[in-house]
Each structure stands twice: as structure tokens, then as C-alpha cells.
Design an enzyme around this catalytic site. Sequence first.
Site, mmCIF file in Angstrom:
data_model
loop_
_atom_site.group_PDB
_atom_site.id
_atom_site.type_symbol
_atom_site.label_atom_id
_atom_site.label_comp_id
_atom_site.label_asym_id
_atom_site.label_seq_id
_atom_site.Cartn_x
_atom_site.Cartn_y
_atom_site.Cartn_z
ATOM 1 N N ARG A 229 -54.437 -73.158 -0.538
ATOM 2 C CA ARG A 229 -53.527 -74.421 0.969
ATOM 3 C C ARG A 229 -54.406 -75.156 0.575
ATOM 4 N NH1 ARG A 229 -53.255 -73.463 6.714
ATOM 5 N NH2 ARG A 229 -50.803 -75.248 7.023
ATOM 6 N N GLY B 20 -48.163 -74.269 17.725
ATOM 7 C CA GLY B 20 -49.674 -73.326 17.462
ATOM 8 C C GLY B 20 -50.816 -74.373 18.336
ATOM 9 N N ARG C 151 -56.615 -81.486 20.126
ATOM 10 C CA ARG C 151 -56.386 -82.982 19.751
ATOM 11 C C ARG C 151 -55.341 -83.509 20.943
ATOM 12 N NH1 ARG C 151 -54.080 -80.804 14.473
ATOM 13 N NH2 ARG C 151 -56.259 -80.172 13.568
ATOM 14 N N ASN D 51 -44.671 -67.363 21.442
ATOM 15 C CA ASN D 51 -44.812 -65.932 22.964
ATOM 16 C C ASN D 51 -45.000 -66.702 24.149
ATOM 17 O OD1 ASN D 51 -45.833 -64.184 20.860
ATOM 18 N ND2 ASN D 51 -47.487 -65.433 20.171
ATOM 19 N N GLU E 267 -47.431 -68.934 7.035
ATOM 20 C CA GLU E 267 -47.619 -69.856 5.776
ATOM 21 C C GLU E 267 -47.651 -69.073 4.407
ATOM 22 O OE1 GLU E 267 -48.834 -71.845 9.251
ATOM 23 O OE2 GLU E 267 -48.626 -73.874 8.647
#
Length: 401
Positions: free
Chosen positions: A95, A214, A245, A337, A387
Site C-alpha cells: 500500500r 474511521g 486531524r 459501527n 483495503e
Amino acid sequence: MQNILVINAGSSSIKYQLIDAERATRLASGLVERIGERQVGEVAAGRVKHEAAGRTLEWRTNIADHTEGFAQLTRAFAESGTPLGSLGIIAVGHRVVQGGSDFLEPTLINDAVAQRILELAELAPLHNPGHYDAIVAARAAFESVPHVAVFDTSFHQTMPPAAYSYAIDPEVAEKHGIRRYGFHGISHQVVSQRAAAVIGRPVHQLKQIVLHIGNGASASAIHRGRSIDTSMGLTPLEGLMMGTRSGDIDPGVLLHLLRAGYDADGVDKLLNKHSGLFGMAGSNDMRDVRQAAEVGDAAAQLAIDVYVHRLRHYVGAYLLELGGADTIVFTAGVGENNPGLRARVCEGLSWFGIELDPERNAAQSDTARVISSDGSRVAILVVPTDEEVEIAKQTRALVTA
Ligand code: ADP
């Protein structure tokens, strides 16, 4: 066997999964972390954790660099009774967060590709150097199989100039590679495809909004299977409010802070590590923030209010850009969730044909599912993202083509 070793490496860690790409199942996973840290006191700095067949192995040892990291990974498979040589690995999939404008699809790694990934560190100083170190070490450790890079940016390379350009001097933009790239592309792509499969319609007929929420979070507008806009930009800092962030912020705030005595690293830390849910409410975990909000913590309540406000802001923008939507898809830790948050994002939008079914929304499940009411014009879905399995599939597709 068509097994793929998937590597997600940072500057001090190697996350890995062994995936049977044909059956899309996970055979083993693990983490080698604190690479390069010096031992303080009695206990070694590095950590290795390996899980396979319901068993967990763990130990600590000093790990100087990524080469030693891959030696630990090899040891983990051997100690769990399934040495890597016995596992029929046909390729390694890496990745890579930033592929710039260079990499439009998964790419076989040779020396030139590895070098370009290192050069792109200019755009992704926190990610690409670690990817490069891991690629060099992994190619040496597993030299008999092909290595493939799968990029977080590729899927968003179809954005039109109006969506990817910043309104700055084009010469400055060109010189420094400044444009919007977008991230989480592997997830936005696979989740939009799965959503199409769930509602039984071809992806090339659909207008879709995907909310990947997420710890990192981004929204995307997907038109007939192609990304036409996304909320992250030059870096993963732009857009939605996230775990640590800030997301969107007036760039004037940066200037203000710089003039007030912060330096570049200080601003970087503030906005990337000490903002978002963590900055506003003291934890980057939405579960903690939700609990605090429920017992009346005003800071936690405001944090969730801002979080929801931003999500709705992007849903609104993308409804206009797409000219309506066939699906709105929630994915990643919070999206999968947190029914309460999904309900707040979709609240009061029946005028737009967006209507949740409260019972479907509240039901706990690990499978991709529709949570809108039968009368909702827009299908609202929860689709778990994976992913690593997608990286494995794309890697296999490339090496067996
Ligand atoms: P990452 O971006 O690190 O992959 P994840 O997709 O795992 O992050 O999402 C992490 C977030 O998901 C955290 O804020 C966490 O609170 C939330 N989350 C994970 N599991 C649950 C759950 N069972 N209920 C509510 N929130 C959850």
C-alpha cells in the site's frame, strides 16, 4: 494457492496480512512496530505481534530498520508453524499513500518505480519514505516474487481540473506539485462497487456518495464508477473532521499561528495530531467521545456537532455535483459501527429522497446492507471496507494478467 502478502508500512512499523486472493480470505495478520527505536531500560523497544488460525504470538526485540523488520515477519510465520516458503505466495502488494499524478493504477515495482515513490515523499513526507524503506527491504527479503504498489491516490486521478485545482498561481502549483490528490482511494473504489452489487445495479449507471469515516476520514463523489471529487487534498489533512486531524480550516489560521510563534512542525503537530475529536474532546476514539457526550460533557457534544456538520456539508456539496445520488454509503470504523451518527447525518433530508429506516440502521451486522426505508429514493448503505483484501485482489490481477 494464490496467496498475496499485503504490506502497509510506515516509517516505524510494518503491518502485514497474508490473503488468499482467490477466496478473499485472511490467513494471517500481524504488526512489527517501533522499528528504529532505541531500547530504554530492561525491555527491548520493538514489538512483534502475529495472528493466525486463532493463535497469537507476541514478543519484543530491538529492530534497527525495515530489513530487520522483515526478518521478524519471516520469523513470525516460521514460529507459528507455517514458514513463508510453504505458503504459496505469488506476489507482495504494497500500500502506498501518495502516487502523485504518476500512478493511475496498481504498478509492478522495479527500481525506477521505487525511486519515484521515494521522490514523491516531497508531497507525503510522513508516508512515502517509510513505504520506500519497506519496499527496498521487502524486495530483498522476497526476491523471487513480483512486488506491486497499490496507491491511495489512483482512484481519484479521474477528478476534473475544477475539482483538483487550488485557486493559486498555476506556476507555484506546478513547481511544487500542489493540487488535490485525494486519499483512501482503494476503499472508496471497493466500497462503491460493493454497494452497487448489494442493490443489484451496475456501477457504471450510478451516482454515489461514499463516506469513509474511521480515524482518518474522507468523502467522495463517484459518477458512473469514477471519482469526480473527494474531500482530502494535497495531503490527508483537508476535508472532514477526523480522529486527530482538523480537516478544513481557513489557511489564514496557519499564518496567524506562525506569526504568533508556532513553527512549521508545531502547526503540523497541532493540525495533524492534536486536533479533530482528540483536540476538541480529549480522545480520538468516537466511542469515548460519544460516551462523554451522553453524560453531558459539553466539549464532547460540540465535537460531535462539528463532526456531523462537516459530513452534511460534503453530502450537500456532492448531491449538487452529481445532480442527485443513487446511493450514500457509510464505511470504516465510525461509519460501520455508529448508527446514531448515521442517523444525524441523514436527518431531515427526506426532501432529497434520503430516508433512513430506524430499525435497519440500528441492527448490528458485519455484512454489507441497505439501511434506508423502502420508500427512500436514495439507497443508504453500510458497507464494510477491506483495503487489504482489495490490495491483494488488485495485486493478483496484475501479476496473473
Ligand atoms: P483507521 O482509520 O485507523 O483504520 P478505523 O476505520 O478503525 O480507523 O476507525 C476507528 C474509529 O472507529 C474510532 O473512532 C472508533 O471509535 C470507531 N469504532 C470502531 N469500532 C467501533 C464500534 N464497535 N462502535 C463504535 N465506534 C467504533
